[in-house]
Design a protein around this motif. Structure first.
Motif, PDB file in Angstrom:
ATOM      1  N   GLY A 135       1.074  -0.784   0.013  1.00  0.00           N
ATOM      2  CA  GLY A 135      -0.075   0.098   0.239  1.00  0.00           C
ATOM      3  C   GLY A 135       0.693   1.187   0.297  1.00  0.00           C
ATOM      4  O   GLY A 135       0.334   2.525  -0.753  1.00  0.00           O
ATOM      5  N   ARG A 136       1.616   1.016   0.787  1.00  0.00           N
ATOM      6  CA  ARG A 136       2.942   2.465   0.758  1.00  0.00           C
ATOM      7  C   ARG A 136       3.968   2.561  -0.516  1.00  0.00           C
ATOM      8  O   ARG A 136       3.695   3.521  -1.185  1.00  0.00           O
ATOM      9  N   ARG A 137       3.688   1.739  -1.145  1.00  0.00           N
ATOM     10  CA  ARG A 137       4.540   1.288  -2.692  1.00  0.00           C
ATOM     11  C   ARG A 137       3.576   2.292  -3.600  1.00  0.00           C
ATOM     12  O   ARG A 137       4.121   2.904  -4.313  1.00  0.00           O
ATOM     13  N   ALA A 138       2.508   1.337  -3.463  1.00  0.00           N
ATOM     14  CA  ALA A 138       1.539   2.361  -4.350  1.00  0.00           C
ATOM     15  C   ALA A 138       0.995   3.962  -4.184  1.00  0.00           C
ATOM     16  O   ALA A 138       0.912   4.060  -5.162  1.00  0.00           O
ATOM     17  N   GLY A 139       1.233   3.694  -3.108  1.00  0.00           N
ATOM     18  CA  GLY A 139       1.191   5.350  -2.595  1.00  0.00           C
ATOM     19  C   GLY A 139       2.445   6.384  -3.253  1.00  0.00           C
ATOM     20  O   GLY A 139       1.934   7.646  -3.672  1.00  0.00           O
ATOM     21  N   ARG A 140       3.262   5.595  -3.521  1.00  0.00           N
ATOM     22  CA  ARG A 140       4.546   6.021  -3.694  1.00  0.00           C
ATOM     23  C   ARG A 140       4.619   6.579  -5.614  1.00  0.00           C
ATOM     24  O   ARG A 140       4.315   7.663  -5.495  1.00  0.00           O
ATOM     25  N   ARG A 141       4.202   5.390  -6.092  1.00  0.00           N
ATOM     26  CA  ARG A 141       3.868   5.533  -7.605  1.00  0.00           C
ATOM     27  C   ARG A 141       3.044   6.306  -7.778  1.00  0.00           C
ATOM     28  O   ARG A 141       3.043   7.110  -8.591  1.00  0.00           O
ATOM     29  N   GLN A 201       2.354   8.907  -6.015  1.00  0.00           N
ATOM     30  CA  GLN A 201       2.430  10.257  -6.438  1.00  0.00           C
ATOM     31  C   GLN A 201       3.700  10.856  -7.007  1.00  0.00           C
ATOM     32  O   GLN A 201       3.491  11.767  -7.823  1.00  0.00           O
ATOM     33  N   VAL A 202       4.081   9.690  -7.374  1.00  0.00           N
ATOM     34  CA  VAL A 202       5.014  10.060  -8.775  1.00  0.00           C
ATOM     35  C   VAL A 202       4.543  10.149  -9.867  1.00  0.00           C
ATOM     36  O   VAL A 202       4.916  10.690 -10.454  1.00  0.00           O
ATOM     37  N   LEU A 203       3.162   9.498 -10.003  1.00  0.00           N
ATOM     38  CA  LEU A 203       2.252   9.197 -11.392  1.00  0.00           C
ATOM     39  C   LEU A 203       2.048  10.672 -11.424  1.00  0.00           C
ATOM     40  O   LEU A 203       1.436  11.456 -12.995  1.00  0.00           O
ATOM     41  N   GLU A 204       1.438  11.663 -10.326  1.00  0.00           N
ATOM     42  CA  GLU A 204       1.066  12.886 -10.057  1.00  0.00           C
ATOM     43  C   GLU A 204       1.967  13.597 -10.264  1.00  0.00           C
ATOM     44  O   GLU A 204       1.606  15.054 -11.794  1.00  0.00           O
ATOM     45  N   VAL A 205       3.539  13.439 -10.274  1.00  0.00           N
ATOM     46  CA  VAL A 205       4.214  14.320 -11.122  1.00  0.00           C
ATOM     47  C   VAL A 205       4.495  14.007 -12.410  1.00  0.00           C
ATOM     48  O   VAL A 205       5.268  15.745 -13.097  1.00  0.00           O
ATOM     49  N   LEU A 206       4.313  13.030 -12.412  1.00  0.00           N
ATOM     50  CA  LEU A 206       5.381  12.822 -14.266  1.00  0.00           C
ATOM     51  C   LEU A 206       4.570  13.687 -14.931  1.00  0.00           C
ATOM     52  O   LEU A 206       4.758  13.686 -16.128  1.00  0.00           O
ATOM     53  N   PRO A 207       2.681  13.686 -14.792  1.00  0.00           N
ATOM     54  CA  PRO A 207       2.210  14.854 -15.937  1.00  0.00           C
ATOM     55  C   PRO A 207       3.350  15.749 -16.633  1.00  0.00           C
ATOM     56  O   PRO A 207       2.952  16.043 -17.125  1.00  0.00           O
ATOM     57  N   GLU A 208       3.233  16.772 -15.456  1.00  0.00           N
ATOM     58  CA  GLU A 208       3.706  17.766 -15.382  1.00  0.00           C
ATOM     59  C   GLU A 208       5.194  17.724 -16.343  1.00  0.00           C
ATOM     60  O   GLU A 208       5.592  18.703 -16.720  1.00  0.00           O
ATOM     61  N   TRP A 209       6.190  16.788 -15.252  1.00  0.00           N
ATOM     62  CA  TRP A 209       6.545  16.895 -16.166  1.00  0.00           C
ATOM     63  C   TRP A 209       7.276  16.435 -17.504  1.00  0.00           C
ATOM     64  O   TRP A 209       7.649  16.793 -18.409  1.00  0.00           O
ATOM     65  N   LYS A 210       6.388  15.359 -18.101  1.00  0.00           N
ATOM     66  CA  LYS A 210       6.201  15.739 -19.770  1.00  0.00           C
ATOM     67  C   LYS A 210       5.363  16.389 -19.997  1.00  0.00           C
ATOM     68  O   LYS A 210       5.461  16.969 -21.175  1.00  0.00           O
TER      69      LYS A 210
END
Length: 181
Positions: free
Chosen positions: A131-137, A139-148
Motif C-alpha cells: 500500500g505504501r509503495r502504491a501510494g508512492r507510485r 505520487q510519482v505518477l501525479e508528478v510525471l505528467p507535469e514533467w512530460k
C-alpha cells in the motif's frame, strides 16, 4: 479481572457432577460465538474453575473442533492445560491415554494456530508495504505528467529554435549568394 473473580466465586457453588458436565458442555458451545480472543480466554478460565470427571473430559475431547481455533492464544492454551492437569489427578489408567492424546492434539493445534497467526501478521505487513509503495507510485505518477508537459514544451521550443536557426543559415547563404552577383 473483576469478571474472573466473580465467576470463580459463583462457579465455586456448583457441586454436582452433572451440573459441571452441563456447564462445560454449554461453555464449549459458546466458543464459536465469541468475537474476541479475550472472550474466549474468559470462557476457558470459567472452564478451569469447574471440576472435571471422565465424562466431562470425553465431552471436551469430542467438542475439540469448537475451541481449536482459540488455542493459538497462550492464555486459552494455558487454561486447557490446567484442565488436563486436573483430570490427570483423577488417576484412572484408561483416562490417562485419552488425556495424553488430547494434550497432543491441543499442542499440535496451538502450534498450527501460532504459525497461522504469524503468517497473517506477515501478510498484513506485506499488504501495508504494498500500500505504501502504491501510494508512492501514485505520487510519482501525479508528478510525471507535469514533467512530460514540461518536456514536450521543451521539445517544441527546441525544435522551433532549430528550425529558426536553419532558416537564418539559409537566409545568410542566400544573402551571400545575392551579394556575389
Amino acid at each position: 479481572e473483576d469478571f474472573r473473580s466473580i465467576m470463580a466465586f459463583l462457579l465455586g457453588y456448583i457441586k454436582k457432577e452433572r451440573q459441571n458436565e452441563m456447564l462445560l458442555d454449554k461453555l464449549c458451545q459458546r466458543f464459536p460465538k465469541c468475537t474476541t480472543i479475550g472472550q474466549k480466554a474468559d470462557i476457558a478460565y470459567c472452564m478451569t474453575q469447574l471440576k472435571v470427571n471422565e465424562r466431562s473430559v470425553k465431552s471436551l475431547v469430542d467438542q475439540f473442533k469448537l475451541y481449536k481455533d482459540a488455542l493459538f492464544d497462550e492464555e486459552v492454551r494455558r487454561h486447557f492445560s490446567s484442565i488436563i492437569t486436573k483430570a490427570k489427578k483423577l488417576g484412572k489408567p484408561e483416562l490417562k491415554q485419552i488425556l495424553d492424546e488430547w494434550e497432543a492434539k491441543l499442542n499440535e493445534q496451538a502450534e498450527l494456530g501460532m504459525e497461522n497467526k504469524r503468517a497473517g501478521e506477515k501478510a498484513a505487513q506485506a499488504k501495508a508495504r504494498a500500500g505504501r509503495r502504491a501510494g508512492r507510485r501514485a505520487q510519482v505518477l501525479e508528478v510525471l505528467p507535469e514533467w512530460k508537459e514540461e518536456d514536450e514544451e521543451g521539445e517544441e521550443d527546441s525544435s522551433s529554435e532549430e528550425e529558426s536557426e536553419e532558416d537564418k543559415e539559409n537566409l545568410d547563404s542566400r544573402d551571400s549568394i545575392g551579394a556575389n552577383d
